[in-house]
Design a protein around this motif. Structure first.
Motif, mmCIF file in Angstrom:
data_model
loop_
_atom_site.group_PDB
_atom_site.id
_atom_site.type_symbol
_atom_site.label_atom_id
_atom_site.label_comp_id
_atom_site.label_asym_id
_atom_site.label_seq_id
_atom_site.Cartn_x
_atom_site.Cartn_y
_atom_site.Cartn_z
ATOM 1 N N GLU A 1 0.833 -1.204 0.000
ATOM 2 C CA GLU A 1 0.000 0.000 0.000
ATOM 3 C C GLU A 1 0.866 1.252 0.000
ATOM 4 O O GLU A 1 0.571 2.221 -0.712
ATOM 5 N N LEU A 2 1.943 1.249 0.773
ATOM 6 C CA LEU A 2 2.855 2.386 0.809
ATOM 7 C C LEU A 2 3.514 2.575 -0.557
ATOM 8 O O LEU A 2 3.647 3.706 -1.038
ATOM 9 N N ALA A 3 3.882 1.477 -1.202
ATOM 10 C CA ALA A 3 4.482 1.569 -2.538
ATOM 11 C C ALA A 3 3.503 2.206 -3.522
ATOM 12 O O ALA A 3 3.889 3.045 -4.337
ATOM 13 N N ARG A 4 2.223 1.826 -3.448
ATOM 14 C CA ARG A 4 1.213 2.416 -4.341
ATOM 15 C C ARG A 4 1.014 3.901 -4.035
ATOM 16 O O ARG A 4 0.890 4.719 -4.944
ATOM 17 N N MET A 5 0.991 4.244 -2.748
ATOM 18 C CA MET A 5 0.868 5.666 -2.377
ATOM 19 C C MET A 5 2.048 6.459 -2.939
ATOM 20 O O MET A 5 1.868 7.547 -3.479
ATOM 21 N N HIS A 6 3.249 5.913 -2.820
ATOM 22 C CA HIS A 6 4.423 6.607 -3.371
ATOM 23 C C HIS A 6 4.277 6.772 -4.883
ATOM 24 O O HIS A 6 4.590 7.825 -5.430
ATOM 25 N N GLU A 7 3.815 5.714 -5.547
ATOM 26 C CA GLU A 7 3.657 5.769 -7.003
ATOM 27 C C GLU A 7 2.690 6.872 -7.405
ATOM 28 O O GLU A 7 2.974 7.660 -8.312
ATOM 29 N N VAL A 8 1.557 6.953 -6.725
ATOM 30 C CA VAL A 8 0.522 7.920 -7.086
ATOM 31 C C VAL A 8 0.870 9.321 -6.597
ATOM 32 O O VAL A 8 0.753 10.295 -7.348
ATOM 33 N N GLU A 9 1.291 9.449 -5.350
ATOM 34 C CA GLU A 9 1.496 10.770 -4.751
ATOM 35 C C GLU A 9 2.854 11.371 -5.107
ATOM 36 O O GLU A 9 2.937 12.508 -5.544
ATOM 37 N N VAL A 10 3.926 10.628 -4.918
ATOM 38 C CA VAL A 10 5.265 11.152 -5.205
ATOM 39 C C VAL A 10 5.553 11.071 -6.696
ATOM 40 O O VAL A 10 6.065 12.022 -7.287
ATOM 41 N N GLY A 11 5.182 9.948 -7.319
ATOM 42 C CA GLY A 11 5.430 9.756 -8.744
ATOM 43 C C GLY A 11 4.712 10.770 -9.605
ATOM 44 O O GLY A 11 5.167 11.114 -10.693
ATOM 45 N N GLY A 12 3.584 11.261 -9.127
ATOM 46 C CA GLY A 12 2.839 12.272 -9.866
ATOM 47 C C GLY A 12 3.446 13.651 -9.779
ATOM 48 O O GLY A 12 3.040 14.567 -10.474
ATOM 49 N N GLY A 13 4.426 13.820 -8.896
ATOM 50 C CA GLY A 13 5.117 15.093 -8.780
ATOM 51 C C GLY A 13 4.463 16.112 -7.868
ATOM 52 O O GLY A 13 4.980 17.210 -7.695
ATOM 53 N N ASN A 14 3.317 15.771 -7.277
ATOM 54 C CA ASN A 14 2.613 16.740 -6.446
ATOM 55 C C ASN A 14 3.044 16.744 -4.992
ATOM 56 O O ASN A 14 2.818 17.719 -4.290
ATOM 57 N N TYR A 15 3.614 15.653 -4.548
ATOM 58 C CA TYR A 15 3.971 15.533 -3.139
ATOM 59 C C TYR A 15 5.393 15.031 -3.006
ATOM 60 O O TYR A 15 5.937 14.387 -3.891
ATOM 61 N N ARG A 16 5.958 15.313 -1.873
ATOM 62 C CA ARG A 16 7.207 14.666 -1.497
ATOM 63 C C ARG A 16 6.936 13.955 -0.182
ATOM 64 O O ARG A 16 6.080 14.367 0.595
ATOM 65 N N TYR A 17 7.636 12.876 0.026
ATOM 66 C CA TYR A 17 7.473 12.085 1.235
ATOM 67 C C TYR A 17 8.497 12.575 2.235
ATOM 68 O O TYR A 17 9.667 12.728 1.913
ATOM 69 N N GLY A 18 8.055 12.880 3.424
ATOM 70 C CA GLY A 18 8.979 13.410 4.421
ATOM 71 C C GLY A 18 8.503 13.107 5.824
ATOM 72 O O GLY A 18 7.643 12.255 6.038
ATOM 73 N N ALA A 19 9.057 13.821 6.753
ATOM 74 C CA ALA A 19 8.722 13.611 8.166
ATOM 75 C C ALA A 19 8.332 14.931 8.814
ATOM 76 O O ALA A 19 8.836 15.991 8.450
#
Length: 116
Positions: A12-30
């Motif tokens: 599920e996290l991999a899919r979220m990264h694909e959709v959210e980060v891969g789309g260029g709209n978000y970055r994953y952080g803390a």
């Protein structure tokens, strides 16, 4: 602010990264040095999050909030998730149903990028 924490399985996290980060709209952080207390009393001082590269949602009248997230002294108008999605759809794909709009956002990376 009352919020919900989502624990994702690795797939599920991999899919979220694909959709959210891969789309260029978000970055994953803390978010560090925070005070987050769960309903059972446990707390943490750091959480992983998706951070928007575009700032807050503003459909022309200023920032908007989701009414499902309870807050004290909220500064921005709050809408239901459905109402917010309708407004976003109206601005980006007015001929689509909300459901079709969301499905296209999930399945079409080029469309996601065009919508930003």
């Amino acid at each position: 602010v009352l919020l919900f924490v989502l624990y994702l399985a690795p797939a599920e996290l991999a899919r979220m990264h694909e959709v959210e980060v891969g789309g260029g709209n978000y970055r994953y952080g803390a978010l560090d040095d925070i005070r987050l207390t769960f309903a059972d009393g446990r707390g943490v001082s750091s959480v992983a999050t998706y951070l928007s590269r575009h700032g807050v949602l503003d459909l022309g009248g200023g920032p908007l909030a989701l009414d499902a997230l309870q807050a004290v002294s909220r500064r921005f108008p709050a809408l239901t998730a459905r109402s917010l999605l309708v407004q976003v759809r109206d601005a980006l794909a007015p001929l689509a149903t909300v459901e079709d709009f969301l499905l296209r956002l999930l399945s079409d990376q080029g469309f996601r990028i065009d919508c930003t």
